[in-house]
Motif scaffolding. Sequence first.
Motif, PDB file in Angstrom:
ATOM      1  N   GLN A   1       0.770  -1.066  -0.122  1.00 18.04           N
ATOM      2  CA  GLN A   1       0.056  -0.391  -0.214  1.00 18.04           C
ATOM      3  C   GLN A   1       1.540   1.248   0.053  1.00 18.04           C
ATOM      4  O   GLN A   1       0.356   2.647   0.149  1.00 18.04           O
ATOM      5  CB  GLN A   1      -1.142   0.099   1.319  1.00 18.04           C
ATOM      6  N   SER A   2       2.012   0.698  -0.036  1.00 15.89           N
ATOM      7  CA  SER A   2       2.749   2.144   0.045  1.00 15.89           C
ATOM      8  C   SER A   2       3.532   2.751  -1.324  1.00 15.89           C
ATOM      9  O   SER A   2       4.644   1.827  -2.300  1.00 15.89           O
ATOM     10  CB  SER A   2       4.363   2.081   1.221  1.00 15.89           C
ATOM     11  N   SER A   3       3.943   3.585  -1.863  1.00 12.24           N
ATOM     12  CA  SER A   3       4.112   4.587  -3.130  1.00 12.24           C
ATOM     13  C   SER A   3       6.070   4.777  -2.565  1.00 12.24           C
ATOM     14  O   SER A   3       7.007   5.021  -4.049  1.00 12.24           O
ATOM     15  CB  SER A   3       3.415   5.439  -3.463  1.00 12.24           C
ATOM     16  N   VAL A   4       6.100   4.238  -0.986  1.00 14.26           N
ATOM     17  CA  VAL A   4       7.749   5.064  -1.406  1.00 14.26           C
ATOM     18  C   VAL A   4       7.888   3.972  -1.543  1.00 14.26           C
ATOM     19  O   VAL A   4       8.231   2.829  -1.602  1.00 14.26           O
ATOM     20  CB  VAL A   4       7.640   4.982   0.368  1.00 14.26           C
ATOM     21  N   THR A   5       9.699   4.583  -2.857  1.00 19.30           N
ATOM     22  CA  THR A   5      10.349   3.284  -2.737  1.00 19.30           C
ATOM     23  C   THR A   5      11.848   3.522  -2.288  1.00 19.30           C
ATOM     24  O   THR A   5      11.687   4.634  -1.605  1.00 19.30           O
ATOM     25  CB  THR A   5      11.425   3.409  -4.412  1.00 19.30           C
ATOM     26  N   PHE A   6      12.839   2.825  -2.208  1.00 17.88           N
ATOM     27  CA  PHE A   6      13.738   3.713  -1.639  1.00 17.88           C
ATOM     28  C   PHE A   6      15.315   2.656  -2.464  1.00 17.88           C
ATOM     29  O   PHE A   6      15.327   2.017  -2.845  1.00 17.88           O
ATOM     30  CB  PHE A   6      14.064   2.269  -0.111  1.00 17.88           C
ATOM     31  N   SER A   7      15.976   3.009  -2.463  1.00 16.64           N
ATOM     32  CA  SER A   7      17.253   2.873  -2.759  1.00 16.64           C
ATOM     33  C   SER A   7      18.457   3.566  -2.134  1.00 16.64           C
ATOM     34  O   SER A   7      18.637   4.729  -2.213  1.00 16.64           O
ATOM     35  CB  SER A   7      17.385   3.699  -4.068  1.00 16.64           C
ATOM     36  N   PRO A   8      19.795   2.445  -1.961  1.00 21.07           N
ATOM     37  CA  PRO A   8      18.952   1.221  -1.423  1.00 21.07           C
ATOM     38  C   PRO A   8      18.076   0.911  -0.871  1.00 21.07           C
ATOM     39  O   PRO A   8      17.188   1.406   0.078  1.00 21.07           O
ATOM     40  CB  PRO A   8      20.230   0.800  -1.319  1.00 21.07           C
ATOM     41  N   ALA A   9      17.911  -0.415  -1.375  1.00 19.86           N
ATOM     42  CA  ALA A   9      15.878  -0.786  -0.591  1.00 19.86           C
ATOM     43  C   ALA A   9      16.700  -1.111   0.905  1.00 19.86           C
ATOM     44  O   ALA A   9      17.245  -1.748   1.481  1.00 19.86           O
ATOM     45  CB  ALA A   9      16.000  -2.538  -1.112  1.00 19.86           C
ATOM     46  N   ILE A  10      15.695  -0.837   1.453  1.00 17.91           N
ATOM     47  CA  ILE A  10      15.548  -0.961   3.099  1.00 17.91           C
ATOM     48  C   ILE A  10      14.181  -0.871   3.504  1.00 17.91           C
ATOM     49  O   ILE A  10      13.134  -0.954   3.105  1.00 17.91           O
ATOM     50  CB  ILE A  10      15.809   0.236   3.976  1.00 17.91           C
ATOM     51  N   SER A  11      13.493  -1.267   4.431  1.00 14.80           N
ATOM     52  CA  SER A  11      12.463  -1.957   4.930  1.00 14.80           C
ATOM     53  C   SER A  11      12.310  -2.107   6.738  1.00 14.80           C
ATOM     54  O   SER A  11      13.455  -1.799   7.299  1.00 14.80           O
ATOM     55  CB  SER A  11      11.485  -2.542   4.466  1.00 14.80           C
ATOM     56  N   PRO A  12      10.911  -1.406   6.983  1.00 13.42           N
ATOM     57  CA  PRO A  12      11.059  -2.131   8.454  1.00 13.42           C
ATOM     58  C   PRO A  12      11.566  -3.283   9.485  1.00 13.42           C
ATOM     59  O   PRO A  12      12.927  -2.910  10.318  1.00 13.42           O
ATOM     60  CB  PRO A  12       9.564  -1.953   8.896  1.00 13.42           C
ATOM     61  N   ALA A  13      11.554  -4.683   8.404  1.00 18.04           N
ATOM     62  CA  ALA A  13      12.454  -5.095   8.954  1.00 18.04           C
ATOM     63  C   ALA A  13      13.858  -5.425   8.520  1.00 18.04           C
ATOM     64  O   ALA A  13      14.418  -5.895   9.465  1.00 18.04           O
ATOM     65  CB  ALA A  13      11.305  -7.113   8.035  1.00 18.04           C
ATOM     66  N   ASP A  14      13.982  -4.748   7.323  1.00 19.10           N
ATOM     67  CA  ASP A  14      15.876  -4.475   7.907  1.00 19.10           C
ATOM     68  C   ASP A  14      16.069  -3.392   6.907  1.00 19.10           C
ATOM     69  O   ASP A  14      16.256  -2.582   5.336  1.00 19.10           O
ATOM     70  CB  ASP A  14      15.819  -5.577   6.075  1.00 19.10           C
ATOM     71  N   PRO A  15      16.510  -2.418   8.184  1.00 17.94           N
ATOM     72  CA  PRO A  15      16.447  -0.474   7.956  1.00 17.94           C
ATOM     73  C   PRO A  15      18.196  -0.552   7.013  1.00 17.94           C
ATOM     74  O   PRO A  15      18.781   0.727   7.192  1.00 17.94           O
ATOM     75  CB  PRO A  15      16.069   0.019   8.889  1.00 17.94           C
ATOM     76  N   GLY A  16      18.879  -0.968   7.421  1.00 18.71           N
ATOM     77  CA  GLY A  16      20.391  -1.122   7.482  1.00 18.71           C
ATOM     78  C   GLY A  16      21.167  -1.706   8.696  1.00 18.71           C
ATOM     79  O   GLY A  16      20.368  -2.670   9.512  1.00 18.71           O
ATOM     80  N   ASP A  17      22.134  -2.193   7.956  1.00 21.87           N
ATOM     81  CA  ASP A  17      23.886  -2.707   8.817  1.00 21.87           C
ATOM     82  C   ASP A  17      23.475  -2.937  10.435  1.00 21.87           C
ATOM     83  O   ASP A  17      23.837  -1.137  10.561  1.00 21.87           O
ATOM     84  CB  ASP A  17      24.757  -3.036   7.870  1.00 21.87           C
ATOM     85  N   GLY A  18      22.766  -3.763  10.841  1.00 27.27           N
ATOM     86  CA  GLY A  18      22.973  -3.110  12.470  1.00 27.27           C
ATOM     87  C   GLY A  18      21.662  -2.179  12.949  1.00 27.27           C
ATOM     88  O   GLY A  18      21.729  -2.173  14.271  1.00 27.27           O
ATOM     89  N   LEU A  19      21.215  -1.549  12.372  1.00 28.19           N
ATOM     90  CA  LEU A  19      19.625  -1.455  13.106  1.00 28.19           C
ATOM     91  C   LEU A  19      18.400  -1.686  12.817  1.00 28.19           C
ATOM     92  O   LEU A  19      18.142  -3.065  12.100  1.00 28.19           O
ATOM     93  CB  LEU A  19      19.261   0.149  11.308  1.00 28.19           C
ATOM     94  N   VAL A  20      17.509  -1.619  14.010  1.00 21.31           N
ATOM     95  CA  VAL A  20      16.498  -2.316  14.137  1.00 21.31           C
ATOM     96  C   VAL A  20      15.778  -0.975  14.482  1.00 21.31           C
ATOM     97  O   VAL A  20      15.474  -0.298  14.901  1.00 21.31           O
ATOM     98  CB  VAL A  20      16.495  -2.854  15.410  1.00 21.31           C
ATOM     99  N   LEU A  21      13.860  -0.830  13.317  1.00 22.13           N
ATOM    100  CA  LEU A  21      12.849  -0.582  13.970  1.00 22.13           C
ATOM    101  C   LEU A  21      12.097  -1.503  14.258  1.00 22.13           C
ATOM    102  O   LEU A  21      11.667  -1.841  14.313  1.00 22.13           O
ATOM    103  CB  LEU A  21      12.259   0.256  12.014  1.00 22.13           C
ATOM    104  N   ARG A  22      11.349  -0.194  15.400  1.00 25.93           N
ATOM    105  CA  ARG A  22      10.492  -1.323  16.512  1.00 25.93           C
ATOM    106  C   ARG A  22       9.941  -0.110  17.481  1.00 25.93           C
ATOM    107  O   ARG A  22      10.479   1.901  17.312  1.00 25.93           O
ATOM    108  CB  ARG A  22      11.877  -2.123  18.045  1.00 25.93           C
TER     109      ARG A  22
END
Length: 192
Positions: free
Chosen positions: A29-50
Amino acid sequence: MMPVATIKADTDSMPLYDPRLLRELDWSQSSVTFSPAISPADPGDGLVLRPLCIGDINRGFLKVLGQLTETGVVNHEQFKKTFEHMKSSGDYYVTVVEDTNLGQIVATATLVIEHKFTHSCAKRGRIEDVVVSGECRGKQLGKLLTATLTLLSKRLNCYKITLECLPKNVAFYKKFGYSVSEENYMYQRFFN
């Protein structure tokens, strides 16, 4: 400088809201794109979204928030009391990004749910306090938090979501489908 507070380890990881809400979001449902690809499950190396946890007072949460606005001096008891109030109301969704390598909060944003008598007693979402620490800007974390909270407000059946921003940030928020309102934002400040 804020005094360092200490929280008991047994309550340290108590989340403000159920983390499953973040895992269950429908990203189609989101039209937002990320480059490089990130997501709530994988926001980046060593990062956690919570969700914010009560122990985040010890992980620099207020320091990051202080990069956006005045936080003042907040002691452990004040933090705990406000956290517990927010948790018990069920209407606050303070979301953070933690750098697990450093054990520090590096970004945060808040979704507040307002219950209305209008629109058949509907709910309105409001995004506030979006901030990314200076050393982590450019990693799309503000974009990730805003997209996450926008989807979360939809998941929580809000009829609309709003936010306030400086004119220089309007283009950023338009990426998420926000538009400039014809209404004027007005306020009265009672203290700093």
